[in-house]
Design a protein around this motif. Structure first.
Motif, PDB file in Angstrom:
ATOM      1  N   ARG A 129       0.849  -1.186   0.000  1.00  0.00           N
ATOM      2  CA  ARG A 129       0.000   0.000   0.000  1.00  0.00           C
ATOM      3  C   ARG A 129       0.891   1.244   0.000  1.00  0.00           C
ATOM      4  O   ARG A 129       1.939   1.272   0.658  1.00  0.00           O
ATOM      5  CB  ARG A 129      -0.921   0.017   1.214  1.00  0.00           C
ATOM      6  N   VAL A 130       0.462   2.262  -0.740  1.00  0.00           N
ATOM      7  CA  VAL A 130       1.243   3.493  -0.870  1.00  0.00           C
ATOM      8  C   VAL A 130       0.330   4.688  -0.636  1.00  0.00           C
ATOM      9  O   VAL A 130      -0.739   4.800  -1.257  1.00  0.00           O
ATOM     10  CB  VAL A 130       1.901   3.611  -2.268  1.00  0.00           C
ATOM     11  N   GLN A 131       0.742   5.563   0.242  1.00  0.00           N
ATOM     12  CA  GLN A 131      -0.005   6.779   0.537  1.00  0.00           C
ATOM     13  C   GLN A 131       0.960   7.968   0.577  1.00  0.00           C
ATOM     14  O   GLN A 131       2.166   7.798   0.723  1.00  0.00           O
ATOM     15  CB  GLN A 131      -0.707   6.674   1.891  1.00  0.00           C
ATOM     16  N   PHE A 132       0.410   9.155   0.471  1.00  0.00           N
ATOM     17  CA  PHE A 132       1.202  10.356   0.708  1.00  0.00           C
ATOM     18  C   PHE A 132       0.311  11.453   1.272  1.00  0.00           C
ATOM     19  O   PHE A 132      -0.911  11.442   1.080  1.00  0.00           O
ATOM     20  CB  PHE A 132       1.928  10.828  -0.560  1.00  0.00           C
ATOM     21  N   LEU A 133       0.933  12.372   1.969  1.00  0.00           N
ATOM     22  CA  LEU A 133       0.234  13.510   2.577  1.00  0.00           C
ATOM     23  C   LEU A 133       0.552  14.762   1.777  1.00  0.00           C
ATOM     24  O   LEU A 133       1.670  14.928   1.277  1.00  0.00           O
ATOM     25  CB  LEU A 133       0.668  13.661   4.032  1.00  0.00           C
ATOM     26  N   ALA A 134      -0.424  15.637   1.680  1.00  0.00           N
ATOM     27  CA  ALA A 134      -0.240  16.852   0.886  1.00  0.00           C
ATOM     28  C   ALA A 134      -1.044  17.995   1.484  1.00  0.00           C
ATOM     29  O   ALA A 134      -1.982  17.790   2.265  1.00  0.00           O
ATOM     30  CB  ALA A 134      -0.673  16.607  -0.565  1.00  0.00           C
ATOM     31  N   ALA A 135      -0.669  19.207   1.105  1.00  0.00           N
ATOM     32  CA  ALA A 135      -1.409  20.389   1.537  1.00  0.00           C
ATOM     33  C   ALA A 135      -2.779  20.389   0.855  1.00  0.00           C
ATOM     34  O   ALA A 135      -2.882  20.190  -0.363  1.00  0.00           O
ATOM     35  CB  ALA A 135      -0.637  21.650   1.177  1.00  0.00           C
ATOM     36  N   THR A 136      -3.836  20.594   1.626  1.00  0.00           N
ATOM     37  CA  THR A 136      -5.196  20.531   1.090  1.00  0.00           C
ATOM     38  C   THR A 136      -5.413  21.524  -0.055  1.00  0.00           C
ATOM     39  O   THR A 136      -6.156  21.232  -0.997  1.00  0.00           O
ATOM     40  CB  THR A 136      -6.209  20.792   2.225  1.00  0.00           C
ATOM     41  N   GLU A 137      -4.743  22.673   0.001  1.00  0.00           N
ATOM     42  CA  GLU A 137      -4.949  23.665  -1.055  1.00  0.00           C
ATOM     43  C   GLU A 137      -4.450  23.180  -2.422  1.00  0.00           C
ATOM     44  O   GLU A 137      -4.814  23.735  -3.461  1.00  0.00           O
ATOM     45  CB  GLU A 137      -4.282  24.997  -0.702  1.00  0.00           C
ATOM     46  N   ALA A 138      -3.621  22.141  -2.421  1.00  0.00           N
ATOM     47  CA  ALA A 138      -3.115  21.596  -3.684  1.00  0.00           C
ATOM     48  C   ALA A 138      -3.811  20.305  -4.079  1.00  0.00           C
ATOM     49  O   ALA A 138      -3.497  19.721  -5.125  1.00  0.00           O
ATOM     50  CB  ALA A 138      -1.605  21.355  -3.568  1.00  0.00           C
ATOM     51  N   ALA A 139      -4.769  19.849  -3.281  1.00  0.00           N
ATOM     52  CA  ALA A 139      -5.372  18.523  -3.469  1.00  0.00           C
ATOM     53  C   ALA A 139      -6.038  18.360  -4.838  1.00  0.00           C
ATOM     54  O   ALA A 139      -5.811  17.365  -5.530  1.00  0.00           O
ATOM     55  CB  ALA A 139      -6.378  18.251  -2.353  1.00  0.00           C
ATOM     56  N   SER A 140      -6.866  19.304  -5.239  1.00  0.00           N
ATOM     57  CA  SER A 140      -7.581  19.189  -6.515  1.00  0.00           C
ATOM     58  C   SER A 140      -6.615  19.142  -7.691  1.00  0.00           C
ATOM     59  O   SER A 140      -6.781  18.342  -8.623  1.00  0.00           O
ATOM     60  CB  SER A 140      -8.552  20.356  -6.689  1.00  0.00           C
ATOM     61  N   PHE A 141      -5.591  19.962  -7.628  1.00  0.00           N
ATOM     62  CA  PHE A 141      -4.587  19.986  -8.710  1.00  0.00           C
ATOM     63  C   PHE A 141      -3.886  18.633  -8.800  1.00  0.00           C
ATOM     64  O   PHE A 141      -3.678  18.093  -9.891  1.00  0.00           O
ATOM     65  CB  PHE A 141      -3.573  21.098  -8.443  1.00  0.00           C
ATOM     66  N   ILE A 142      -3.518  18.071  -7.657  1.00  0.00           N
ATOM     67  CA  ILE A 142      -2.813  16.786  -7.636  1.00  0.00           C
ATOM     68  C   ILE A 142      -3.685  15.687  -8.218  1.00  0.00           C
ATOM     69  O   ILE A 142      -3.249  14.894  -9.064  1.00  0.00           O
ATOM     70  CB  ILE A 142      -2.381  16.442  -6.195  1.00  0.00           C
ATOM     71  N   ILE A 143      -4.937  15.612  -7.786  1.00  0.00           N
ATOM     72  CA  ILE A 143      -5.861  14.576  -8.285  1.00  0.00           C
ATOM     73  C   ILE A 143      -6.034  14.661  -9.799  1.00  0.00           C
ATOM     74  O   ILE A 143      -6.082  13.653 -10.501  1.00  0.00           O
ATOM     75  CB  ILE A 143      -7.225  14.700  -7.582  1.00  0.00           C
ATOM     76  N   ASN A 144      -6.097  15.872 -10.317  1.00  0.00           N
ATOM     77  CA  ASN A 144      -6.351  16.073 -11.750  1.00  0.00           C
ATOM     78  C   ASN A 144      -5.125  15.826 -12.620  1.00  0.00           C
ATOM     79  O   ASN A 144      -5.262  15.689 -13.847  1.00  0.00           O
ATOM     80  CB  ASN A 144      -6.866  17.493 -11.999  1.00  0.00           C
ATOM     81  N   HIS A 145      -3.941  15.766 -12.013  1.00  0.00           N
ATOM     82  CA  HIS A 145      -2.733  15.680 -12.828  1.00  0.00           C
ATOM     83  C   HIS A 145      -1.892  14.420 -12.614  1.00  0.00           C
ATOM     84  O   HIS A 145      -0.928  14.198 -13.347  1.00  0.00           O
ATOM     85  CB  HIS A 145      -1.858  16.917 -12.592  1.00  0.00           C
TER      86      HIS A 145
END
Length: 257
Positions: A129-145
């Motif tokens: 299993r692989v996870q990562f943590l990110a700043a919420t303000e960048a979440a939508s950009f990350i998901i889309n790219h």
């Protein structure tokens, strides 16, 4: 006495930034949330803000034992909670039967998006299993790219923080003394290498301090530094306790098992 003399020349820009954050919180009575900070940056922030005064600080990285954390600076009358740190957790779904995904591949993919390293926290890997943590303000950009990592097609699924994987990092603490805080001297003592060998490792680019390659053997180490040597693992300088009567530096280190 200048505050800069307690830190490295290359850290001056970050010191100025922390000082500005502190002044803005004092003047505007409003909180300031930072990007994810590495252990050394967390140490600098703690040193500058201090434990007394009108501005307080808290750290949180999404998990209890994480390395990279966001800092929240706030007036002393406020009480922060986890939601104030605005951290999102993503799990990477991928065809586990056919490919494996490594830490470096995840980081490389995230950095290729053009976002700052500070927008990403720890990368968590356990039992495929692989996870990562990110700043919420960048979440939508990350998901889309993010659609592929390495050769694998992937899907990102956002999860609540209480479903984060356990890092399972075990640090073996010990006290050591070193003749100086030079990187080659510290590496030699921590990893039980000759001074000559530690210098060669540094010059050949296999030594890093806080995830940055350092090729200067005389680089001065400090409290909070994470030191790694390829093939020998990682170690943290947890605390520097000053000098002994014989003018050697006494420090507490944590070595990753």
């Amino acid at each position: 006495m200048s505050i800069y003399q307690h830190f490295r020349p290359e850290e001056r820009e970050f010191i100025d930034q922390v000082t500005d954050w502190k002044e803005n919180v004092e003047q505007q009575y409003a909180s300031k949330l930072t990007d994810f900070l590495d252990p050394r940056e967390q140490h600098i922030l703690k040193s500058i803000i201090g434990e007394s005064g009108d501005v307080k600080y808290s750290f949180f990285g999404g998990i209890d034992n994480g390395e990279r954390k966001r800092a929240l600076l706030y007036p002393d009358y406020l009480t922060p909670n986890e939601e104030d740190f605005q951290i999102s957790l993503f799990e990477i779904e991928y065809p586990k039967k056919f490919v494996t995904i490594e830490h470096r591949q995840v980081l490389g993919t995230l950095m290729s998006l053009g976002l700052k390293r500070g927008k990403f926290g720890d990368i968590l890997i356990a039992d495929e299993r692989v996870q990562f943590l990110a700043a919420t303000e960048a979440a939508s950009f990350i998901i889309n790219h993010v659609e592929t990592i390495g050769r694998a097609g992937v899907k990102l699924v956002e999860k609540p923080l209480d479903q984060a994987l356990d890092l399972k990092e075990i640090w073996d603490e010990s006290e050591i003394t070193v003749s100086s805080l030079r990187l080659d001297t510290v590496i030699s003592s921590v990893f039980h290498l000759s001074r000559q060998k530690s210098q060669l490792f540094i010059q050949h680019g296999v030594a890093k301090v806080n995830w940055t390659m350092i090729e200067n053997p005389s680089f001065s180490c400090g409290e909070g530094d994470l030191i790694s040597v390829r093939g020998y693992g990682r170690s943290k300088i947890l605390r520097i306790d000053g000098k002994t009567k014989k003018e050697k530096w006494r420090m507490l280190i944590g070595k990753q098992k």
